[in-house]
Scaffold this motif. Structure first.
Motif, PDB file in Angstrom:
ATOM      1  N   LYS A  16      41.199   7.342  17.264  1.00  0.00           N
ATOM      2  CA  LYS A  16      41.513   8.064  16.025  1.00  0.00           C
ATOM      3  C   LYS A  16      42.862   8.788  16.122  1.00  0.00           C
ATOM      4  O   LYS A  16      43.563   8.920  15.121  1.00  0.00           O
ATOM      5  CB  LYS A  16      40.373   9.023  15.659  1.00  0.00           C
ATOM      6  CG  LYS A  16      39.079   8.281  15.278  1.00  0.00           C
ATOM      7  CD  LYS A  16      39.305   7.322  14.098  1.00  0.00           C
ATOM      8  CE  LYS A  16      38.056   6.614  13.627  1.00  0.00           C
ATOM      9  NZ  LYS A  16      38.298   5.685  12.503  1.00  0.00           N
ATOM     10  N   ALA A  32      38.202  14.034  14.888  1.00  0.00           N
ATOM     11  CA  ALA A  32      38.331  13.561  16.272  1.00  0.00           C
ATOM     12  C   ALA A  32      39.688  12.897  16.539  1.00  0.00           C
ATOM     13  O   ALA A  32      39.969  12.502  17.676  1.00  0.00           O
ATOM     14  CB  ALA A  32      37.201  12.588  16.599  1.00  0.00           C
ATOM     15  N   GLY A  33      40.501  12.768  15.524  1.00  0.00           N
ATOM     16  CA  GLY A  33      41.888  12.333  15.716  1.00  0.00           C
ATOM     17  C   GLY A  33      42.834  13.510  15.846  1.00  0.00           C
ATOM     18  O   GLY A  33      44.058  13.333  15.946  1.00  0.00           O
ATOM     19  N   GLY A  53      33.991  12.161  23.575  1.00  0.00           N
ATOM     20  CA  GLY A  53      34.771  11.382  22.612  1.00  0.00           C
ATOM     21  C   GLY A  53      36.034  10.759  23.163  1.00  0.00           C
ATOM     22  O   GLY A  53      36.919  10.396  22.379  1.00  0.00           O
ATOM     23  N   SER A 112      41.315   8.275   9.986  1.00  0.00           N
ATOM     24  CA  SER A 112      41.248   8.903  11.307  1.00  0.00           C
ATOM     25  C   SER A 112      39.990   9.760  11.309  1.00  0.00           C
ATOM     26  O   SER A 112      38.927   9.307  10.850  1.00  0.00           O
ATOM     27  CB  SER A 112      42.530   9.698  11.579  1.00  0.00           C
ATOM     28  OG  SER A 112      42.451  10.331  12.830  1.00  0.00           O
ATOM     29  N   SER A 113      40.084  11.000  11.723  1.00  0.00           N
ATOM     30  CA  SER A 113      38.895  11.853  11.858  1.00  0.00           C
ATOM     31  C   SER A 113      39.362  13.227  12.325  1.00  0.00           C
ATOM     32  O   SER A 113      40.494  13.367  12.826  1.00  0.00           O
ATOM     33  CB  SER A 113      37.984  11.234  12.930  1.00  0.00           C
ATOM     34  OG  SER A 113      36.922  12.088  13.249  1.00  0.00           O
ATOM     35  N   VAL A 133      39.987  16.839  20.678  1.00  0.00           N
ATOM     36  CA  VAL A 133      39.237  16.022  21.647  1.00  0.00           C
ATOM     37  C   VAL A 133      37.966  16.752  22.072  1.00  0.00           C
ATOM     38  O   VAL A 133      37.955  17.974  22.179  1.00  0.00           O
ATOM     39  CB  VAL A 133      40.104  15.746  22.893  1.00  0.00           C
ATOM     40  CG1 VAL A 133      39.321  14.984  23.955  1.00  0.00           C
ATOM     41  CG2 VAL A 133      41.361  14.976  22.508  1.00  0.00           C
ATOM     42  N   ASN A 134      36.891  15.983  22.276  1.00  0.00           N
ATOM     43  CA  ASN A 134      35.668  16.576  22.824  1.00  0.00           C
ATOM     44  C   ASN A 134      35.165  15.728  23.982  1.00  0.00           C
ATOM     45  O   ASN A 134      35.558  14.557  24.107  1.00  0.00           O
ATOM     46  CB  ASN A 134      34.609  16.729  21.707  1.00  0.00           C
ATOM     47  CG  ASN A 134      34.239  15.383  21.119  1.00  0.00           C
ATOM     48  OD1 ASN A 134      33.724  14.519  21.824  1.00  0.00           O
ATOM     49  ND2 ASN A 134      34.522  15.183  19.848  1.00  0.00           N
ATOM     50  N   TYR A 159      36.675   7.204  21.504  1.00  0.00           N
ATOM     51  CA  TYR A 159      36.717   7.336  20.031  1.00  0.00           C
ATOM     52  C   TYR A 159      37.905   8.192  19.615  1.00  0.00           C
ATOM     53  O   TYR A 159      38.656   7.822  18.702  1.00  0.00           O
ATOM     54  CB  TYR A 159      35.408   7.955  19.533  1.00  0.00           C
ATOM     55  CG  TYR A 159      35.323   8.068  18.020  1.00  0.00           C
ATOM     56  CD1 TYR A 159      35.234   6.936  17.212  1.00  0.00           C
ATOM     57  CD2 TYR A 159      35.315   9.320  17.394  1.00  0.00           C
ATOM     58  CE1 TYR A 159      35.156   7.044  15.834  1.00  0.00           C
ATOM     59  CE2 TYR A 159      35.236   9.441  16.010  1.00  0.00           C
ATOM     60  CZ  TYR A 159      35.155   8.289  15.236  1.00  0.00           C
ATOM     61  OH  TYR A 159      35.078   8.396  13.863  1.00  0.00           O
ATOM     62  N   CYS A 160      38.079   9.338  20.278  1.00  0.00           N
ATOM     63  CA  CYS A 160      39.222  10.204  19.938  1.00  0.00           C
ATOM     64  C   CYS A 160      40.533   9.454  20.168  1.00  0.00           C
ATOM     65  O   CYS A 160      41.458   9.559  19.349  1.00  0.00           O
ATOM     66  CB  CYS A 160      39.207  11.484  20.766  1.00  0.00           C
ATOM     67  SG  CYS A 160      37.845  12.599  20.368  1.00  0.00           S
ATOM     68  N   SER A 189      41.335  12.372   7.419  1.00  0.00           N
ATOM     69  CA  SER A 189      40.634  12.796   8.640  1.00  0.00           C
ATOM     70  C   SER A 189      39.409  13.626   8.281  1.00  0.00           C
ATOM     71  O   SER A 189      39.484  14.857   8.169  1.00  0.00           O
ATOM     72  CB  SER A 189      41.582  13.612   9.532  1.00  0.00           C
ATOM     73  OG  SER A 189      42.645  12.806   9.979  1.00  0.00           O
TER      74      SER A 189
END
Ligand SMILES: NC(=O)c1ccc[n+]([C@@H]2O[C@H](COP(=O)([O-])OP(=O)(O)OC[C@H]3O[C@@H](n4cnc5c(N)ncnc54)[C@H](OP(=O)(O)O)[C@@H]3O)[C@@H](O)[C@H]2O)c1
Length: 246
Positions: free
Chosen positions: A158, A143-144, A151, A140-141, A147-148, A154-155, A184
């Motif tokens: 993830k 970003a999982g 993103g 994941s990340s 949230v931005n 992508y978020c 992450s």
């Protein structure tokens, strides 16, 4: 050598660069065998030459191709005789605001980061069920978790990877000691910013990576930590960032 991973067979998607490549290196140093998959076969072949064909195998695969992923996993099992773990790592990060309407990138991001992971599970789970052991590690990340505004897609992928992994963790209880780990990372120095193509966004993201990203060995060590645990210990989540990251 790291005794608990000696002779473990680990399948890695996205092994031609970045986190997957470095993890393959560190795993082999620790005594594991690795089955490497990605589209850039020349890069995989170079890595096999470096690690030694007695420790590593390469398979050209696009994770958006379900049959290809099945073939990759079957090939790895045929070559190494078992599958101890699969690192579902292949991914892209085509960040952009939704208003840019980069719909091909939305599709790509979902196809690689979500469907690719599902195809990996579909291919490896029957083997792990039959064996009665196995460990799935998902990437994941941060970003999982957060949230931005560039993103959204992508978020979403993830966050989705974490949902899939947690459901899998609960589903496999009846099949022996099957374990599930979500990793992450924050910004790690890899080729990932190259998948950001949107004008203005690419420059901004590359700049952030240049100033704060940490080496991929940070990720590889987290993978080895999760793989080194005794069978009754299931490391489910590892979240880490550069100290400088917001
Ligand atoms: N680096 C970071 O800061 C960071 C942070 C959080 C999460 N992550 C995640 O970490 C994972 C690895 O990324 P990375 O940072 O190592 O970036 P990277 O250096 O760009 O590596 C991405 C890997 O994914 C493979 N890949 C991409 N599309 C593919 C496809 N359709 N089929 C098969 N393989 C594909 C690439 O291989 P080919 O191009 O040869 O196919 C490459 O090996 C990704 O899931 C990413 O989202 C990275």
């Amino acid at each position: 050598m790291n005794e608990p991973v000696v002779d473990k067979v680990v399948i890695i998607t996205g092994a031609s660069s970045g986190l997957g490549e470095e993890t393959a290196r560190q795993l082999v140093k620790s005594g594991a065998k690795v089955a490497l998959g990605a589209r850039r076969k020349d890069r995989l072949d170079m890595l096999v030459a470096e690690l030694g064909p007695e420790n590593a195998s390469a398979f050209q695969v696009d994770v958006t191709d379900r049959a290809g992923v099945e073939d990759f996993v079957a090939d790895a099992r045929a070559k190494w005789g078992k599958v101890d773990a699969m690192l579902h790592n292949a991914g892209v990060m085509p960040l952009s605001p939704l208003a840019m309407k980069r719909t091909d990138e939305w599709d790509l991001c979902i196809d690689v980061n979500l469907k690719g992971v599902l195809y990996g599970i579909g291919a490896v789970l029957p083997i792990m069920q039959e064996q009665g052991f196995g460990q799935n590690l998902f990437v994941s990340s941060v970003a999982g978790h957060v949230v931005n505004p560039i993103g959204a897609v992508y978020c979403a992928t993830k966050f989705g990877v974490r949902a899939i992994a947690e459901s899998l963790r609960q589903e496999v209880k009846g099949y022996g000691p099957l374990r599930t780990t979500i990793l992450s990372p924050g910004a790690v120095d890899t080729e990932l910013p190259a998948s950001v193509k949107a004008e203005g966004v690419h420059e901004a993201v590359s700049g952030i990576y240049q100033s704060i990203a940490i080496p991929p060995s940070s990720f590889a060590q987290a993978v080895i930590f999760a793989l080194s645990q005794p069978e009754e210990v299931d490391i489910n989540e590892i979240l880490f960032r550069p100290t400088k990251e917001a």
